[in-house]
Design an enzyme around this catalytic site. Sequence first.
Site, PDB file in Angstrom:
ATOM      1  N   TYR A 157       0.865  -1.221  -0.056  1.00  0.00           N
ATOM      2  CA  TYR A 157      -0.011   0.006   0.083  1.00  0.00           C
ATOM      3  C   TYR A 157       0.902   1.289   0.031  1.00  0.00           C
ATOM      4  CZ  TYR A 157      -3.540   3.435   1.458  1.00  0.00           C
ATOM      5  OH  TYR A 157      -4.513   4.290   1.894  1.00  0.00           O
ATOM      6  N   LYS A 161       1.005   3.902  -3.169  1.00  0.00           N
ATOM      7  CA  LYS A 161       0.307   5.229  -3.021  1.00  0.00           C
ATOM      8  C   LYS A 161       1.451   6.224  -3.214  1.00  0.00           C
ATOM      9  CE  LYS A 161      -3.824   4.625  -1.887  1.00  0.00           C
ATOM     10  NZ  LYS A 161      -5.138   5.164  -2.756  1.00  0.00           N
TER      11      LYS A 161
END
Length: 263
Positions: A157, A161
């Site tokens: 993640y 991101k």
Amino acid sequence: MDMGLKGKVAVITGGSVGIGLAVADGLAAEGANVILAARGRERAEAEAERIAGAHGVKAIGVEADVSTTDGVDAVIRAAEERFGGTDILINNAGTGSNETVMDAPDDKWQAYWDLHVMAAVRLARGVIPQMRRRGGGVILHNASICAVQPLWYEPIYNVTKSALMMFSKCLATEVVGDNIRVNCINPGLILTPDWKKTARQLTENSGGDWEGYLQGVADEHAPIKRFGTPEELANFFVFLCSDKATYSIGSTYFVDGGMQKGL
């Protein structure tokens, strides 16, 4: 304050729940027509119907997995066929991960890359020609504070991101001459269903006090000592979409209750 959004067409990915749904509601409250793209048809259509009734705008739900080319094509086609194009794109679809670098297999890395990065790339390529025809537009990327200040348990993640934040910067430079404004928002602790799911996973072997876990996270990371609501965050999205933010281009904004520690 008139935000200049009446009659605009906004595509929101991950639009049937959490942050995406709050943004859709916020834009519709300002008179924008909305397309809610989500993997679940029934929920997307039900929320679209609710939004249309509540705000007096046009709203549709589109079943689409935007981590795939077919899903992206479905969203772009719906915008063209139902509204004649797109004025606003909110790249919001995403989810937490929960793994270690040493244990995560290649296919998990690829799946998150497709969801967090390639979805934004493909949607941009699809909607920017529509925006050019309509005289300009706005693209916002919902990244995360984890793009610059990672949490230990979700390296995939964090990495994807961060890549989304850089893509936003690159795209902004490329399309600014087309009157298309691109910006990135890095939220901090926003109380979404995804956070609740993660908290339950992390506490399932230690008593299951997921609410206490979340309060502990807020106490540790956010000077404000609480999670933000999706609606609080949505207000910032709506502002950046509006004609009150016309000099905001290629930037990343933190909405995090003071969580970001660096400059």
